[in-house]
Scaffold this motif. Structure first.
Motif, PDB file in Angstrom:
ATOM      1  N   LYS A  49      -6.082   9.744   0.244  1.00 16.59           N
ATOM      2  CA  LYS A  49      -6.949   8.575   0.046  1.00 16.59           C
ATOM      3  C   LYS A  49      -6.331   7.612  -0.967  1.00 16.59           C
ATOM      4  O   LYS A  49      -5.725   8.027  -1.952  1.00 16.59           O
TER       5      LYS A  49
ATOM      6  N   LEU B  93       0.833  -1.206   0.000  1.00 14.81           N
ATOM      7  CA  LEU B  93       0.000   0.000   0.000  1.00 14.81           C
ATOM      8  C   LEU B  93       0.865   1.254   0.000  1.00 14.81           C
ATOM      9  O   LEU B  93       0.548   2.258  -0.650  1.00 14.81           O
TER      10      LEU B  93
ATOM     11  N   GLN C 131      -5.565  -0.995   7.861  1.00 11.82           N
ATOM     12  CA  GLN C 131      -4.244  -0.859   7.255  1.00 11.82           C
ATOM     13  C   GLN C 131      -3.909   0.621   7.164  1.00 11.82           C
ATOM     14  O   GLN C 131      -4.761   1.435   6.769  1.00 11.82           O
ATOM     15  N   LYS C 132      -2.675   0.931   7.473  1.00 10.78           N
ATOM     16  CA  LYS C 132      -2.271   2.326   7.407  1.00 10.78           C
ATOM     17  C   LYS C 132      -2.179   2.756   5.945  1.00 10.78           C
ATOM     18  O   LYS C 132      -1.609   2.050   5.123  1.00 10.78           O
ATOM     19  N   GLY C 133      -2.773   3.903   5.644  1.00 12.09           N
ATOM     20  CA  GLY C 133      -2.670   4.452   4.300  1.00 12.09           C
ATOM     21  C   GLY C 133      -3.604   3.809   3.285  1.00 12.09           C
ATOM     22  O   GLY C 133      -3.420   3.974   2.088  1.00 12.09           O
ATOM     23  N   GLY C 134      -4.609   3.087   3.735  1.00  7.40           N
ATOM     24  CA  GLY C 134      -5.482   2.408   2.770  1.00  7.40           C
ATOM     25  C   GLY C 134      -6.881   2.999   2.681  1.00  7.40           C
ATOM     26  O   GLY C 134      -7.751   2.434   1.998  1.00  7.40           O
ATOM     27  N   ARG C 135      -7.125   4.112   3.338  1.00  8.99           N
ATOM     28  CA  ARG C 135      -8.487   4.660   3.415  1.00  8.99           C
ATOM     29  C   ARG C 135      -9.117   4.894   2.052  1.00  8.99           C
ATOM     30  O   ARG C 135      -8.481   5.460   1.157  1.00  8.99           O
TER      31      ARG C 135
END
Ligand SMILES: Cc1ncc(C[n+]2csc(CCOP(=O)(O)OP(=O)(O)O)c2C)c(N)n1
Ligand code: SF4
Ligand SMILES: [Mg+2]
Lengths: 312, 631
Positions: free
Chosen positions: B430, B420, B450-454
């Motif tokens: 995003k 990611l 998950q970090k950074g997966g929004r």
């Protein structure tokens, strides 16, 4: 190590992180109560200490359902009435997530009423915000399950012949373990209640009065309002189911007369959440199920080892 | 037409233990080295109502029920309503005997329990007369009393098995082993004694029949499985660790097997308030990073329609199983039909973007359920396993080795946090979850937490980060991308080592029979017989229904002069699908339909085929022939 490092991350959180860069400005009508929910939620998040990446917001369909577009997190804008079953499964899959479900009064108390009853009964550790504007907003002002008796609309030209739903009483009878009502015009209380709701380990239901100046002028702006915890008129124990039930009944009846009572109505901090119950009977692993798929060393059971013998 | 294999039918009331007795019977025959196949018939009632199970056993592979049967063990219905002449149900107690007779082959054997059935009442039926006409060999036995002497009345099933063993000359030790494995203490002892006593008592009879059980042997250890077992085990080995459901016959079997086994497989099972919730939960669990499934039968699946479309639009992988039963509406809940095909292919608004597999038998059910998970998670869409009451409930022996394989816990096109970090993001931070590019239409996904997966998932049309967007160019790009996945899946399936489509019969044959799902193996048996009878015919059993296996079916249809499409419904849905997908062959395709609740027997297909060659209606059974367009 967790495959979800956002979960449980300790750091300073700014409420502006919850404003999406993609769509910072909501499209709700000027004066709409929905703005109040968004604002209170953004303010509550830093206090609860959860970041956008560890939060999953599931919404239904309606003006209220757009909350997930205007709030930065993992979002799931689902279908009309079905936010709760999606939200609670996500929580079972990965209990570390902060899971919030939200939708309108039609969404939650009408079409999704069955899910509301059962999610409360099961006491999933999630927060459920119902934008209660006593109207179908998005479809242009039809009578909703919470519209007062006699409410006239294009689909009820002679006024509704139905008594409205009693959302707080319904919630209590169904089994919710935290129940509150707040109003968009009372941002401070709203924020506090949302913080409590998210911190509560169990199903927290917040009936959020949101004025709809476009289609429901009759309901006014839910002012003046009274906080039942601060008023001398009321003295009841929010941990006592019977007293809570009486107070809810009173509150619902008075709203139909135009009097707005808000505050905390019920809190049972003792009742185990659904995941705890399920783990206690051996029906849910301690480790989040979702983690396992990312663990390269995980051992996966095989039917060949576990189940085929009984067929030979 | 008769068969030299043993076709043993045990009939009684539901609640009389017919299922478990027949299971043990089949298992004993399997252990004795035979191939077995069972066919189950039961009413939608908990107690009483006539029910039977047929066990067909042979030293050569059996893959279908036979034509009729040759051994009847009639226990009588101990839960029957009081006989009333005027009531339409008549004398229910006798039905497990009297209602079987039409299907009993010439020379067949009848054993009935005189402890349950009144001999005077039987004398009033036409049993004697018909027995004479058909050369049936009738052995009235007081099974109830035999059971009572050594144990309890309800053990009369065991007595019936002991009698059967003696009459078909089968070693009773296989049954004894099963009793020892399943029971203990006094109950076990009593059952063992009953087996011996019944065996001896039957040996003393003056036997006039000449039916014996064949002897055979297997290369390796065998496992006796239903289609429902195979679907559930396929799911478990595919890494499925979440199921949500609401009971409905016949899907309940898969749900039950999963619910009983998921806890020890580290998974979660949820019985929920309705099927809308069931489908929505599976979607929620999958979205949060778990391989998840749900399922139902007709009416329950109808409730899943809207969540199913949501999974297509949000590109959430999920596997649903649909167990068909006779419709419309509540229809005939415990009877077989294949009439949900159109419904499952197209239900929910908008253009369908899903995968539908209809396995034919136990091994295909296992394989294709695994394939459904692989495809769903690789291509991010719902995959449906379409089966029916027949496949779900019938048992067959399969080599135990077949299941000896590795699980597949892959989440398919899902990114890890490291991946990611490298992936494309919108400037706001995003994640670009729904990118327009990607040749096979797939845009990899992230998982909440998950970090950074929004990103936003929405049932509305959306842009690359998932926000609601009605821009026409974006719309077309997203629609095209999602639909492109179906082409990619078709190519993927066509490239697989083994196709889901199964061929049978001489390749160069002049005539073809086309079928789908659970009728396949019955058709194959019919094809063998037709060729023996001098017809030149081959068959193709189709499992991939969406995306449709265009190349394979086209090649098959081009190779034959005419083709009969065999399916269990009234409107020829599979034939319609084939014509719609291929856009031709109308004049080549005629239909053989059955929708009386009972699956085809091979002999019925033989008759139906022979009649169709002359353009006639079949004479036997409730079959219907529909000629080709323009005929
Ligand atoms: C299954 C289904 N039925 C009807 C609709 C149309 N619809 C969209 S929103 C809505 C009602 C909205 O009212 P409410 O839930 O109170 O939300 P609000 O707009 O007031 O926030 C309806 C009927 C729909 N989207 N889906
Ligand atoms: S219609 Fe009502 S609820 Fe919807 S945005 Fe406008 S004011 Fe708000
Ligand atoms: Mg509303």
């Amino acid at each position: 190590m967790s495959a979800f490092t956002a979960i449980g991350e300790e750091r300073e959180i700014d409420r502006e992180e919850f404003t999406p860069g993609v769509e910072p400005q909501p499209t709700w009508c000027p004066g709409c109560g929905d703005f109040g929910v968004l604002k209170a939620l953004k303010q509550a998040m830093p206090e609860v200490g959860r970041t956008p990446d560890e939060t999953m917001l599931v919404t239904g369909i309606g003006c209220s359902g757009k909350l997930s577009s205007y709030f930065e997190s993992y979002g799931y804008h689902s279908i009309h009435g079905r936010s709760l079953p999606i939200a609670r499964a996500a929580k079972l899959a990965n209990p570390g997530l902060e899971v919030i479900a939200a939708g309108g009064d039609g969404d939650g108390y009408g079409i999704g009423g069955n899910h509301f009853m059962h999610t409360a009964r099961e006491n999933h550790d999630i927060t459920y915000i119902v934008f209660n504007n006593e109207i179908f907003g998005l479809t242009k002002g039809q009578t909703s399950p919470t519209s007062p008796k006699g409410h006239k609309s294009k689909t009820q030209p002679h006024g509704s012949a139905k008594d409205p739903v009693r959302p707080l009483s319904l919630s209590l009878a169904s089994g919710a373990s935290y129940i509150a009502r707040t109003a968009a015009v009372n941002p401070q209380q709203a924020k506090e209640i949302l913080v409590e709701a998210m911190e509560h380990d169990g199903f927290a239901h917040v009936d959020f009065l949101t004025q709809c100046p476009t289609w429901n002028k009759d309901a006014g702006e839910y002012v003046p309002y009274t906080d039942v915890q601060e008023s001398d008129e009321f003295d009841f124990d929010i941990t006592d189911r019977r007293e809570a039930a009486d107070m809810m009944y009173e509150t619902e009846s008075r709203l139909w007369e135009g009097e707005v009572l808000t505050g905390r109505f019920y809190h049972d901090a003792e009742r185990p959440s659904y995941s705890e119950e399920k783990q206690a009977i051996g029906e849910m692993p301690e480790e989040p199920v979702a983690e396992r798929y990312f663990d390269e060393d995980a051992e996966w059971e095989r039917t060949a080892d576990e189940l085929i013998d009984r067929h030979t | 037409m008769t068969d030299d294999t043993l076709m043993w039918r045990i009939a009684g009331g539901s609640g009389d233990g017919i299922d478990s007795t027949s299971q043990n019977f089949a298992r004993a025959l399997m252990r004795a080295g035979l191939d077995v196949f069972t066919h189950r018939h039961y009413p939608s009632r908990i107690r009483g109502g006539h029910t039977y199970v047929e066990v067909r056993a042979s030293d050569t592979p059996v893959r279908s029920r036979g034509d009729g049967f040759n051994f009847l063990l009639a226990l009588g219905d101990s839960f029957a309503r009081n006989p009333q002449d005027d009531a339409y149900y008549g004398n229910e107690e006798l039905k497990p005997l009297t209602e079987q007779l039409d299907d009993l082959n010439e020379g067949g054997v009848i054993v009935y329990d005189t402890g349950q059935l009144d001999e005077e009442e039987i004398a009033q039926t036409d049993l004697d007369e018909r027995a004479e006409e058909n050369d049936w060999h009738v052995y009235p036995m007081d099974l109830r009393n035999l059971a009572r002497e050594h144990g309890r009345d309800v053990m009369r099933n065991t007595a019936g098995v002991g009698v059967t063993a003696a009459l078909v000359d089968m070693d009773v030790s296989y049954f004894k082993d099963l009793v020892r494995e399943a029971m203990s203490g006094d109950v076990m002892e009593a059952n063992l004694e009953i087996l011996d006593a019944a065996y001896e008592r039957a040996q003393e009879l003056d036997q006039t029949h000449d039916l014996t059980v064949p002897s055979g042997s297997h290369d390796g250890e065998q496992a006796l499985m239903t289609g429902s077992n195979a679907i559930a085990y396929g799911a478990l080995d595919a890494g499925c660790r979440f199921i949500s459901g609401y009971p409905m016959t016949p899907w309940t079997d898969v749900f039950t097997i999963m619910a009983q086994n998921l806890p020890k497989f580290g998974g979660v099972s949820e019985q929920v308030e309705d099927e809308i919730a069931a489908a929505a939960l599976a979607i929620g669990a999958s979205h949060a990073g778990v391989k998840a499934m749900s399922g139902s039968s007709g009416g329950g699946f109808a409730l899943m329609s809207e969540p199913l479309g949501l999974a297509e639009m949000t590109e959430t992988p999920v596997v649903l199983v649909e167990a068909m039963r006779a419709g419309p509406s509540t229809g005939m809940p415990t009877k077989s039909e294949q009439a949900d095909l159109d419904f499952v292919l197209y239900t929910s608004q908008g253009d369908s973007c899903r995968v539908v597999f209809a396995p034919a038998n136990v091994t295909e059910a296992y394989e294709q359920t695994r394939a459904a998970f692989r495809i769903a998670y690789e291509y991010q869409l719902p995959a449906i396993v379409l089966y029916d009451q027949k496949l779900g409930g019938e048992m067959r022996n399969v080599s135990a080795d077949f299941f000896d394989r590795e699980p597949n816990p892959s989440l398919g096109s899902t990114l890890t946090e490291e991946e990611l970090a490298e992936a494309a993001h919108h400037e706001s931070g995003k994640f670009r979850r729904f990118r327009h590019d990607g040749e096979d239409g797939v845009s990899p996904r992230s998982i909440p937490g998950q970090k950074g997966g929004r990103f936003l998932a929405t049932g509305n049309e959306s842009n690359e980060v998932g926000h609601i967007c009605e821009d026409p160019d974006n719309r077309v790009a997203q629609m095209d991308r999602r639909m492109r996945k179906l082409d990619a899946i078709r190519t993927d399936l066509d490239e697989e080592e083994s196709s889901h489509q199964t061929y049978h019969g001489p390749t160069g044959a002049e005539y073809g029979i086309l079928t789908f799902g659970s009728q396949q193996d019955t058709v194959f048996e019919a094809v063998d017989r037709l060729n023996e009878l001098g017809h030149d015919v081959k068959a193709l059993g189709v499992s991939d229904l969406m995306p449709y296996p265009e190349m394979e079916v086209t090649a098959f249809l081009e190779s034959v002069e005419e083709c009969l499409v065999v399916e269990m419904n009234a409107s020829g849905q599979f034939r319609g699908l084939t014509q719609r997908e291929l856009g031709r062959f109308g004049p080549k395709l005629s239909s053989l339909l059955k929708y009386d609740g009972e699956p085809f027997e091979p002999g019925e297909i033989v008759d139906g085929f022979e009649a169709s060659v002359d353009g006639d209606q079949p004479s036997a059974g409730n079959l219907k022939y529909v000629p080709a367009a323009g005929d």
